[in-house]
Design a protein around this motif. Sequence first.
Motif, PDB file in Angstrom:
ATOM      1  N   GLN A 121       0.859  -1.181   0.000  1.00 47.06           N
ATOM      2  CA  GLN A 121       0.000   0.000   0.000  1.00 47.06           C
ATOM      3  C   GLN A 121       0.896   1.233   0.000  1.00 47.06           C
ATOM      4  O   GLN A 121       2.064   1.171   0.419  1.00 47.06           O
ATOM      5  CB  GLN A 121      -0.941  -0.014   1.210  1.00 47.06           C
ATOM      6  N   ILE A 122       0.347   2.341  -0.434  1.00 44.74           N
ATOM      7  CA  ILE A 122       1.194   3.477  -0.794  1.00 44.74           C
ATOM      8  C   ILE A 122       1.975   4.040   0.389  1.00 44.74           C
ATOM      9  O   ILE A 122       3.158   4.373   0.256  1.00 44.74           O
ATOM     10  CB  ILE A 122       0.362   4.571  -1.503  1.00 44.74           C
ATOM     11  N   GLN A 123       1.362   4.138   1.571  1.00 49.35           N
ATOM     12  CA  GLN A 123       2.112   4.692   2.708  1.00 49.35           C
ATOM     13  C   GLN A 123       3.302   3.811   3.069  1.00 49.35           C
ATOM     14  O   GLN A 123       4.350   4.318   3.486  1.00 49.35           O
ATOM     15  CB  GLN A 123       1.198   4.864   3.922  1.00 49.35           C
ATOM     16  N   ALA A 124       3.141   2.487   2.925  1.00 50.49           N
ATOM     17  CA  ALA A 124       4.250   1.574   3.226  1.00 50.49           C
ATOM     18  C   ALA A 124       5.432   1.838   2.302  1.00 50.49           C
ATOM     19  O   ALA A 124       6.597   1.828   2.729  1.00 50.49           O
ATOM     20  CB  ALA A 124       3.793   0.129   3.107  1.00 50.49           C
ATOM     21  N   ASP A 125       5.148   2.094   1.022  1.00 51.02           N
ATOM     22  CA  ASP A 125       6.231   2.320   0.063  1.00 51.02           C
ATOM     23  C   ASP A 125       6.847   3.699   0.216  1.00 51.02           C
ATOM     24  O   ASP A 125       8.074   3.860   0.128  1.00 51.02           O
ATOM     25  CB  ASP A 125       5.696   2.125  -1.359  1.00 51.02           C
ATOM     26  N   LEU A 126       6.028   4.701   0.450  1.00 52.03           N
ATOM     27  CA  LEU A 126       6.565   6.041   0.664  1.00 52.03           C
ATOM     28  C   LEU A 126       7.450   6.072   1.909  1.00 52.03           C
ATOM     29  O   LEU A 126       8.518   6.706   1.925  1.00 52.03           O
ATOM     30  CB  LEU A 126       5.418   7.045   0.805  1.00 52.03           C
ATOM     31  N   GLY A 154      -7.537  -8.644  -3.723  1.00 45.20           N
ATOM     32  CA  GLY A 154      -8.039  -7.411  -3.133  1.00 45.20           C
ATOM     33  C   GLY A 154      -7.299  -6.208  -3.668  1.00 45.20           C
ATOM     34  O   GLY A 154      -6.063  -6.156  -3.607  1.00 45.20           O
ATOM     35  N   LEU A 155      -8.040  -5.251  -4.228  1.00 42.85           N
ATOM     36  CA  LEU A 155      -7.463  -3.996  -4.689  1.00 42.85           C
ATOM     37  C   LEU A 155      -8.089  -2.869  -3.864  1.00 42.85           C
ATOM     38  O   LEU A 155      -9.306  -2.795  -3.722  1.00 42.85           O
ATOM     39  CB  LEU A 155      -7.737  -3.778  -6.180  1.00 42.85           C
ATOM     40  N   PRO A 198      -2.289  -2.622  -4.204  1.00 42.45           N
ATOM     41  CA  PRO A 198      -2.626  -4.047  -4.292  1.00 42.45           C
ATOM     42  C   PRO A 198      -2.446  -4.703  -2.909  1.00 42.45           C
ATOM     43  O   PRO A 198      -1.423  -5.321  -2.637  1.00 42.45           O
ATOM     44  CB  PRO A 198      -1.625  -4.581  -5.323  1.00 42.45           C
ATOM     45  N   TRP A 199      -3.442  -4.545  -2.066  1.00 41.51           N
ATOM     46  CA  TRP A 199      -3.273  -4.878  -0.645  1.00 41.51           C
ATOM     47  C   TRP A 199      -3.381  -6.374  -0.377  1.00 41.51           C
ATOM     48  O   TRP A 199      -2.992  -6.838   0.695  1.00 41.51           O
ATOM     49  CB  TRP A 199      -4.266  -4.097   0.205  1.00 41.51           C
ATOM     50  N   ARG A 200      -3.891  -7.133  -1.338  1.00 46.02           N
ATOM     51  CA  ARG A 200      -3.862  -8.599  -1.260  1.00 46.02           C
ATOM     52  C   ARG A 200      -3.304  -9.143  -2.568  1.00 46.02           C
ATOM     53  O   ARG A 200      -3.250  -8.435  -3.575  1.00 46.02           O
ATOM     54  CB  ARG A 200      -5.257  -9.141  -0.922  1.00 46.02           C
ATOM     55  N   PRO A 201      -2.872 -10.417  -2.590  1.00 43.82           N
ATOM     56  CA  PRO A 201      -2.072 -10.905  -3.715  1.00 43.82           C
ATOM     57  C   PRO A 201      -2.753 -10.814  -5.083  1.00 43.82           C
ATOM     58  O   PRO A 201      -3.969 -10.927  -5.209  1.00 43.82           O
ATOM     59  CB  PRO A 201      -1.817 -12.367  -3.341  1.00 43.82           C
ATOM     60  N   VAL A 202      -1.914 -10.624  -6.099  1.00 49.69           N
ATOM     61  CA  VAL A 202      -2.317 -10.701  -7.500  1.00 49.69           C
ATOM     62  C   VAL A 202      -1.548 -11.874  -8.106  1.00 49.69           C
ATOM     63  O   VAL A 202      -0.352 -12.015  -7.876  1.00 49.69           O
ATOM     64  CB  VAL A 202      -1.965  -9.406  -8.255  1.00 49.69           C
ATOM     65  N   ARG A 203      -2.235 -12.702  -8.867  1.00 48.61           N
ATOM     66  CA  ARG A 203      -1.560 -13.877  -9.422  1.00 48.61           C
ATOM     67  C   ARG A 203      -2.098 -14.188 -10.810  1.00 48.61           C
ATOM     68  O   ARG A 203      -3.237 -13.858 -11.141  1.00 48.61           O
ATOM     69  CB  ARG A 203      -1.751 -15.095  -8.509  1.00 48.61           C
ATOM     70  N   LEU A 204      -1.242 -14.823 -11.592  1.00 52.69           N
ATOM     71  CA  LEU A 204      -1.659 -15.371 -12.877  1.00 52.69           C
ATOM     72  C   LEU A 204      -1.908 -16.858 -12.708  1.00 52.69           C
ATOM     73  O   LEU A 204      -1.088 -17.566 -12.111  1.00 52.69           O
ATOM     74  CB  LEU A 204      -0.580 -15.156 -13.933  1.00 52.69           C
ATOM     75  N   VAL A 205      -3.027 -17.329 -13.212  1.00 49.80           N
ATOM     76  CA  VAL A 205      -3.340 -18.745 -13.144  1.00 49.80           C
ATOM     77  C   VAL A 205      -3.503 -19.260 -14.567  1.00 49.80           C
ATOM     78  O   VAL A 205      -4.303 -18.733 -15.338  1.00 49.80           O
ATOM     79  CB  VAL A 205      -4.638 -19.010 -12.347  1.00 49.80           C
ATOM     80  N   SER A 206      -2.722 -20.259 -14.914  1.00 44.30           N
ATOM     81  CA  SER A 206      -2.744 -20.845 -16.247  1.00 44.30           C
ATOM     82  C   SER A 206      -3.221 -22.280 -16.125  1.00 44.30           C
ATOM     83  O   SER A 206      -2.629 -23.083 -15.396  1.00 44.30           O
ATOM     84  CB  SER A 206      -1.336 -20.802 -16.849  1.00 44.30           C
ATOM     85  N   TYR A 207      -4.316 -22.645 -16.837  1.00 45.04           N
ATOM     86  CA  TYR A 207      -4.905 -23.975 -16.600  1.00 45.04           C
ATOM     87  C   TYR A 207      -5.802 -24.392 -17.754  1.00 45.04           C
ATOM     88  O   TYR A 207      -6.273 -23.576 -18.541  1.00 45.04           O
ATOM     89  CB  TYR A 207      -5.713 -23.957 -15.308  1.00 45.04           C
TER      90      TYR A 207
END
Length: 846
Positions: free
Chosen positions: A43-48, A98-99, A191-200
């Motif tokens: 989240q943005i405050q964490a990175d700043l 989660g976004l 992107p406060w919860r994971p983003v993933r690519l799923v190939s299936y």
Amino acid sequence: MSSFFSKMTYQELNTTLALSGWQYRRADTTEWKAAREGAVTTQIQADLLNNGEIPDPFVDTNARDVQWVGEKDWEYRTSFSVPRSAASKSHQVLEFDGLDTFASVRLNGKLILETDNMFVKYTVDVTDQLVYDGPNELVIYFKSALLEARRLEKIHGKSYCFNGETSRVQVRKAQYGWGWDWGDSIMTCGPWRPVRLVSYDGRMTDVYVKTEVRGTREAKIDVQVTIDGEADSVGVTVIDPEGNTVDSKDTTGTSVSFTLSNPALWYPKGTGKQPLYTFITTLYSKNRPLQVDTKKVGLRHVELVQEPVQGEKGTSFFFRVNGVPVYSSGSNWIPGHSIPCLFTDDDYRKWLQLAVDGNQNMIRVWGGGYYEEEIFYAECDRLGLMVWQDFMFACGAYPGSPEFIASVSREVETQLRRLRNHCCLTVFAGNNEDYQVAQEFGLDWDPDDHSGDYSKTNFPARTIYENTLPALVKKLQPDVPYDPGSPWGGENTADSTVGDIHQWNVWHGTQEKYQDWYKLGGRFVSEFGMEALPSMKSYREFITDPSELYPQSETVDFHNKAGGFERRLALYVIENVKVGAMDMENWIYSTQLMQAECLSYAYKCWRRRWSGDGKRYSGGAIVWQLNDCCPVASWAIVDFYGRPKLSFYAVKRESAAIGLGMYRDELIPKIEGTNAVFLNDGPHDYHDHTYNVDIWGVNSSLKDQPATLLVDIYDVESGKKLKSLDPEKVVLKSNQTTEFVKELSVPRLSVVYSRVLVDGKPIATAADWPQPLKYLKFPKRKVNFEVFDGYIKLTSDKPVKGVLLTVKNREVFLQDNGFDIFPSDEIIVKGDVRRDDDVTMRFYEM
């Protein structure tokens, strides 16, 4: 970069497939900067903060200087490569767990998703958008939720709320981000919860282990699988808590059923064990495994019991698990951090273990935060902590438009599917205090109107609480009771005879004396509390200017968000305890002792009314609150840094499986509205008058406990023992209260000390001191304490109140603190102390 295998791959973008990790920039600038290295979520405050672009918002008054962050739009991006071999799979999807919150997502320049709900999981098919053997760029534009909320409010009209600004109710985002009376406004995005690519080719998108426990001898299990794509069969293996395979079945359908005889059942802490079965579900295609899902599941049956009670109007409100009535003793839980991505799995483990160490058996997830991480519920399963789960509505009059309800429905389906395999879930509540808001602001609320459609009223969210949510719970998790709100029930939200109440007439409201908690109880008190300051160690961590470390400094005040706290905190301290000096350490001790006394009275008074079958007049007490999201003075019983206040130990003692309760009634008549007394039977010394003291025992175990009751009476001002009652054989009846002594007459300035012994050793003690403590004058006392490896030993020649032990040189969790000592005692306090530690001791009126 990992390769794509012949079976489905399931990986986070910014770890296994990331080329450059997340980067961010303010939307009106051009320079991209690296986010926290290796962060899966951010989240943005964490990175700043990580890059030194903002000061730590938790230190000094820096929170004022970072408010601009929430007023800006921000962008995040990452790049990832997909090998050509993955193209053979028929499905390529991006999953966004989660976004936060208003996001526009572009993949290789093409808009693929727009979001407006922090709590929804989004899945997007990107099969036609991927580039193979080359970089794919994912860019997420986050609008300012603060400005977007204000824009929406202008369209839909102003609403009502407690805490924060009214626009917050327009947005499906953690509401505490707008600021609360225990936390600053920190308006996050990212992107406060994971983003993933799923190939299936085929995969399971959901596995639900639906359980039905029938008594204690049988459990019906139906493992229901949702499949997307191509697959031939599903196999399920059941492993018992000892690691033995119980059964294994295959099906070409989407469900597999089992019947378990004499199952090992899951019980809340204190009423039994917490065995967990393992369910391994495998998806096959042409006899090859495509995907394996493993779940740990506890088997239990939970009921919310609301039945008539003997001799009083209304109904009970308590939980019965596997047929066993359970008194709920626990805490409210707010988010553990103002920037959620900085709260780690290890943090969750430590905090929940702390609750268990405090003899708690229930955690209420408050509705102004977010649905907690998986680790939270998994740990509650493991530890035996029942979870009261609010849906995410708090202290507001929310919209009820079709579009808003549709968003809420997607949110709730996301969360129920995610959480429904957790046995710790004990009740769902539709909201926190929204009915109180309706009541206070005079909104349309006719309790006799059960139409289910309230869209034409100025309280349209009733449709959500009384129609939308219960229907979704019944469909997706029918084994967990649902209640429309908290507080809820009876003639209004303050009805103490039906449902739960939030009892805030101590501190808020009419600001009653806490010694009168016994008049202020209800069938279940799901909120109550008292403020106190955190420890001196903590203040030194978040206030850098030593000259500001005094009770009335600007910075100390800044780290207390409660309205009118100066007056209210001073009121309760000055009413009850003598403040030795107005330096910081003395004021901290005074507030913590007062808070401990206050909460102890509450638990003591209400737990007394757990009186057995048909007479369970009180079903639980859930203190506000266990934790803080930032370093403040608040109602928390443990401060932001994990340092317990004295109240933590008071709650621990009152929540023990075996306990003693005492309460005294004043017999001196007073002139109403004053402290003046009149004596009808001639001149007497005020000090000669007496009190009546009741003594009772509590036993939350499922076995009767024979014991010996000892009662000593000491004069406070001399410290001399006045009297000992004859030892009495008693039985603490299982899972209820047992009255021992009724109306024991004692001198006003005496302290009554009672304990129950088994085989000559005390298993519970209690002391009742004259109130208020500020009037007491103590003799000189000789208190000895010695520090050994692993424990501290203390004795005293006279009664001592409120002993505080502090390990100055290290962080050490002590198993007890804030206790009393009597001449008959040898107190042993266990903890990871060493003989050479710098340990200090103080006590009341030292």
